[in-house]
Design a protein around this motif. Structure first.
Motif, PDB file in Angstrom:
ATOM      1  N   ASN A  69       1.013  -1.644   0.011  1.00 11.54           N
ATOM      2  CA  ASN A  69      -0.141  -0.337   0.170  1.00 11.54           C
ATOM      3  C   ASN A  69       1.084   0.908  -0.002  1.00 11.54           C
ATOM      4  O   ASN A  69       1.852   1.059   0.853  1.00 11.54           O
ATOM      5  N   CYS A 100      -7.678   3.014   1.388  1.00 16.65           N
ATOM      6  CA  CYS A 100      -8.069   1.382   2.100  1.00 16.65           C
ATOM      7  C   CYS A 100      -7.970   2.218   3.701  1.00 16.65           C
ATOM      8  O   CYS A 100      -8.342   1.024   4.719  1.00 16.65           O
ATOM      9  N   ALA A 122      -4.565   0.954  -1.607  1.00 18.22           N
ATOM     10  CA  ALA A 122      -4.418  -0.176  -2.079  1.00 18.22           C
ATOM     11  C   ALA A 122      -4.389  -0.588  -3.536  1.00 18.22           C
ATOM     12  O   ALA A 122      -4.854   0.237  -3.473  1.00 18.22           O
TER      13      ALA A 122
END
Length: 151
Positions: free
Chosen positions: A67, A121, A143
């Motif tokens: 991420n 996210c 993400a």
């Protein structure tokens, strides 16, 4: 005589990391910091039972993308990150293309990293302290399913 650098080519100097821009679905969003642009390939280890060599063979496996973390100052009335975060719905998330560009001294994109199927996210709001003398910063974690470099 001292070298003044006039004979050195422009390509000799490395890029600076403080000049960048981020485009989210074609819309520019200004960030203070972008971190986590990493790609990793898992390693598959295999050894056949009849192999005369007593070691494993290593092969490339599935690619993994971490991420990325985006940080920006909080401005009165600016809800850009929260608007993107609010698009998350159970199993119906809007996936986006994000392009992060490293800019040269003229402000032109020298290198671009494209994130595919990206979605927010995690959101973190600034900590608040009565005795602090700092800018309020909000953080978004994104993400994605792919990281590609283009020049």
């Amino acid at each position: 005589m001292a070298d003044d650098g006039s004979k050195q080519s422009q390509a000799t100097w490395p890029m600076v990391k403080f000049s960048f821009k981020l485009m989210w679905d074609g819309k520019e969003i200004i960030f203070q910091e972008v971190t986590g642009l990493t790609s990793e390939t898992q390693v598959i280890e295999y050894r056949g039972g009849s192999s005369p060599v007593y070691s494993v063979v290593k092969m490339p496996g599935i690619a993994k993308f971490n991420n990325i973390t985006l940080k920006k100052g909080i401005f009165k009335g600016d809800t850009t990150l929260w608007d993107n975060y609010d698009l998350i719905k159970m199993n119906t998330i809007k996936r986006s293309t994000i392009v992060i560009s490293l800019l040269d001294e003229t402000g032109t994109a020298a290198m671009n990293w494209t994130l595919t199927n990206a979605f927010p996210c995690k959101m973190t709001v600034t900590d608040m302290k009565s005795d602090a003398n700092e800018v309020a910063v909000e953080t978004m974690e994104v993400a994605h399913e792919g990281l590609h470099l283009t020049k």
